[in-house]
Motif scaffolding. Structure first.
Motif, short mmCIF file in Angstrom:
data_model
loop_
_atom_site.label_atom_id
_atom_site.label_comp_id
_atom_site.label_asym_id
_atom_site.label_seq_id
_atom_site.Cartn_x
_atom_site.Cartn_y
_atom_site.Cartn_z
N SER A 107 0.86 -1.18 0.00
CA SER A 107 0.00 0.00 0.00
C SER A 107 0.89 1.23 0.00
N LYS A 150 -4.98 -2.22 5.02
CA LYS A 150 -5.84 -1.17 4.47
C LYS A 150 -6.14 -0.10 5.51
N ASP A 167 -3.06 1.92 6.22
CA ASP A 167 -2.79 2.82 5.10
C ASP A 167 -3.67 4.05 5.17
#
Lengths: 346, 293
Positions: free
Chosen positions: A229, B15, B18
């Motif tokens: 990411s 996720k 992030d």
């Protein structure tokens, strides 16, 4: 940088010039050689000399500052004719926390510790914030935000230290004292470090932005192609890859912080006895208390006391020794950035 | 996203982390924007009631309320101009030497080390040097000339650096064409390289002027904390208190009954001057870019 040609024929053939292979010289094989008039050749040579003298002046300044600060700073430790006081020993100056110049005691440990303390605290805020802002500008922000941040940093770095000082004095100190300290005075390490952090953050931001922008694009792309990411790429790849230059940025920020005088002098409270005060205090949270104890640093003490001391007195000489210490520290820090830079190439 | 780019399935924590960290980075950056706005806003707000024509055009007082900052404005400009006048030739010369004569070897590395050291030297250390050499050894005491010379030490590394970098950015073809037409090295530098680099150097010069304008530590110990009673006083031998020194002095000295107001007004004037300088640089920069495009 374009490839530098090995020999520069034109320069070499011209009236005894040394062989130069730098950027602004005529260069390359096959360059035609011109016959210049005598006047042209003369002007060329004199200009060369003039530019050289300017550069040597800069080198001379570095030595000159060291020389003059040393003559006054070291006078405190030597039995010289012009001294009005006795010669001090290094340990009673650098290893003693007892600062009482009027009673002939000159321990400058409180100021060294004060400088290190306030600088350390400022870096604790400014280094992470600056590096993260750098990576944000280089690798994440949209173009408009990048431009905005550049302008913000340009303005922050351009604000004079006395204006930072007056802001700290008239806005931050009253605010902190009213909201957290039940109206007790707030001057001390905490507010000084906060102001200093804002002052040095532009340095760290601009250097670390450069560091991230100069990383090969393949690093970022590779990390993303492997499925990381945005944040993973930043944290695991980009920051480690840029580490030597990020350290350099931090060291230069440290240099700016430790040398700042006026802004800190206006908010730190200027109390040379702060270490004694801390030792005697029976507070249960000494660290927190230290943050709001009026203190002093090398630079603030210079600003505070230099105008009140007579040239040649031991007191005055010790103050110059503190200046010498700051200067030597600057040199060490600059050499350290060189070391860090070399580590990058290896 | 391009169809050929593989799409990855990320774990939920990665996720979340992030998204969280994106938020943190935005928050830090926006915090600095907020700090700047708050800062400039507070300084201008405090200074606004004080700012009027009388404040800007009255002589300053040392004991009574109601003084202005006219001599300090003059001294600030005078000292900036004088110090730039001293440091510009030296800085240009040293910068040209580094870009055009010093080669790529040890000499250049050493010169750059010296410039960096001088640039990183705390201004209070430069102040001590100026105090020893100009104020005491030369016997010039606290005066405009002591201040201007010491202030020049602050400017020299910046101007040198800017000159060197701007000269190195001159396209190779331009220099080669100049040499190809038979110009000497000096002619190439003066007539081709310097005009091309002039905008970069000029921008650097304005920034240097801004820095010199705001400097206080150096001037407290070399130009002194008094302003001449005459106006305008161009003599180099009189003390020359500048705006930044005045701001610091009235705040820390505390004999003026309206020190707070004077300091607030002075700070606002300084911020306005620096904002104007900054805008000027930006406009010049934009105009040049539009012309060259």
């Amino acid at each position: 940088m374009p490839e530098a040609p090995e020999v520069s024929i034109a320069a070499a053939s011209e009236g005894g010039y040394p062989v130069l292979k730098e950027d602004l010289s005529p260069a390359g094989a096959g360059v035609p050689t011109f016959k210049h008039s005598r006047l042209q050749r003369l002007a060329d040579r004199w200009a060369h000399l003039g530019f050289l003298i300017c550069s040597l002046l800069v080198v001379g300044l570095i030595g000159g500052i060291l020389y003059f600060l040393a003559t006054r700073g070291l006078a405190a430790f030597l039995p010289l004719a012009g001294n009005t006081g006795r010669a001090l020993s290094f340990s009673e100056v650098f290893l003693s926390a007892d600062w009482a110049p009027s009673s002939d005691r000159f321990g400058i440990l409180p100021f060294i510790a004060g400088s290190l303390g306030v600088t350390g605290l400022a870096l604790l805020i400014a280094a992470p914030a600056g590096i993260l802002t750098g990576v944000f500008i280089a690798k994440m922000a949209p173009a408009w935000m990048r431009n905005l941040m550049r302008q913000v940093m340009d303005l922050l770095v351009g604000i004079p230290s006395v204006v930072y000082g007056i802001f700290g004095l008239t806005v931050v100190l009253p605010l902190v004292s009213r909201t957290w300290l039940a109206d007790a005075p707030a001057s001390g390490f905490a507010v000084s470090a906060l102001i200093l952090a804002v002052m040095i953050v532009p340095t760290i931001v601009s250097l670390s932005t450069d560091a991230f922008e100069s990383l090969p694009a393949a690093l970022d792309e590779g990390a993303q192609a492997l499925g990381s990411s945005r944040w993973q790429a930043i944290w695991r790849v980009l920051i480690p890859a840029a580490r030597p230059r990020l350290l350099t940025a931090t060291v230069l920020g440290l240099g700016r912080a430790i040398g700042e005088a006026m802004a800190v002098q206006m908010v730190i409270g200027n109390n040379p006895q702060w270490m004694a005060l801390m030792r005697e205090s029976t507070d249960r949270a000494p660290f927190l208390r230290a943050l709001f104890t009026p203190a002093a640093t090398l630079t603030t003490e210079l600003v505070q006391e230099l105008p009140n001391t007579a040239a040649g007195s031991t007191w005055n000489n010790v103050l110059f020794a503190m200046g010498l210490l700051l200067y030597l520290l600057t040199m060490v820090l600059i050499l350290a950035t060189r070391r860090l830079g070399r580590g990058k190439e290896a | 996203m391009n169809a050929a780019v593989p799409v990855f399935r990320r774990s939920r924590t990665s996720k979340v982390v992030d998204r969280l960290m994106r938020g943190v980075l935005w928050a830090i950056a926006l915090a600095f924007v907020a700090v700047l706005i708050l800062f400039v806003g507070a300084i201008l707000k405090q200074g606004w009631p004080v700012l009027n024509l009388g404040f800007l055009t009255k002589m300053s007082e040392t004991l009574d309320a109601g003084g202005g900052i006219k001599p300090q404005i003059f001294n600030s400009i005078y000292l900036v101009v004088l110090s730039l006048g001293i440091s510009l030739p030296v800085g240009l010369g040293a910068g040209i030497y580094m870009a055009a004569y010093a080669g790529q070897g040890r000499a250049l590395r050493f010169l750059r080390l010296c410039i960096e050291t001088l640039a990183a030297t705390p201004s209070i250390v430069l102040a001590l040097f100026g105090m020893i050499v100009f104020v005491q050894a030369m016997g010039w005491s606290f005066s405009i000339r002591s201040g201007a010379l010491t202030l020049a030490l602050l400017n020299i590394p910046v101007i040198t650096r800017v000159t060197e970098v701007s000269l190195l950015a001159v396209p190779r073809e331009l220099k080669e064409a100049s040499y190809g037409l038979g110009a000497t090295k000096l002619q190439t530098i003066l007539k081709v390289a310097l005009p091309y680099a002039a905008t970069g150097i000029l921008t650097g010069l304005v920034l240097t002027a801004g820095r010199a304008f705001g400097e206080s530590a150096i001037l407290v110990f070399t130009a002194g904390t008094n302003a001449s009673a005459q106006f305008p006083d161009f003599r180099l031998t009189v003390p020359g208190e500048t705006l930044s020194v005045h701001l610091w002095y009235v705040t820390s000295d505390g004999t003026l009954p309206d020190a707070r107001e004077i300091a607030a007004g002075t700070a606002a004037v300084m911020i306005l001057v620096l904002l104007t300088l900054n805008l000027l640089v930006r406009l010049v920069d934009r105009a040049i870019r539009r012309r060259t495009r």
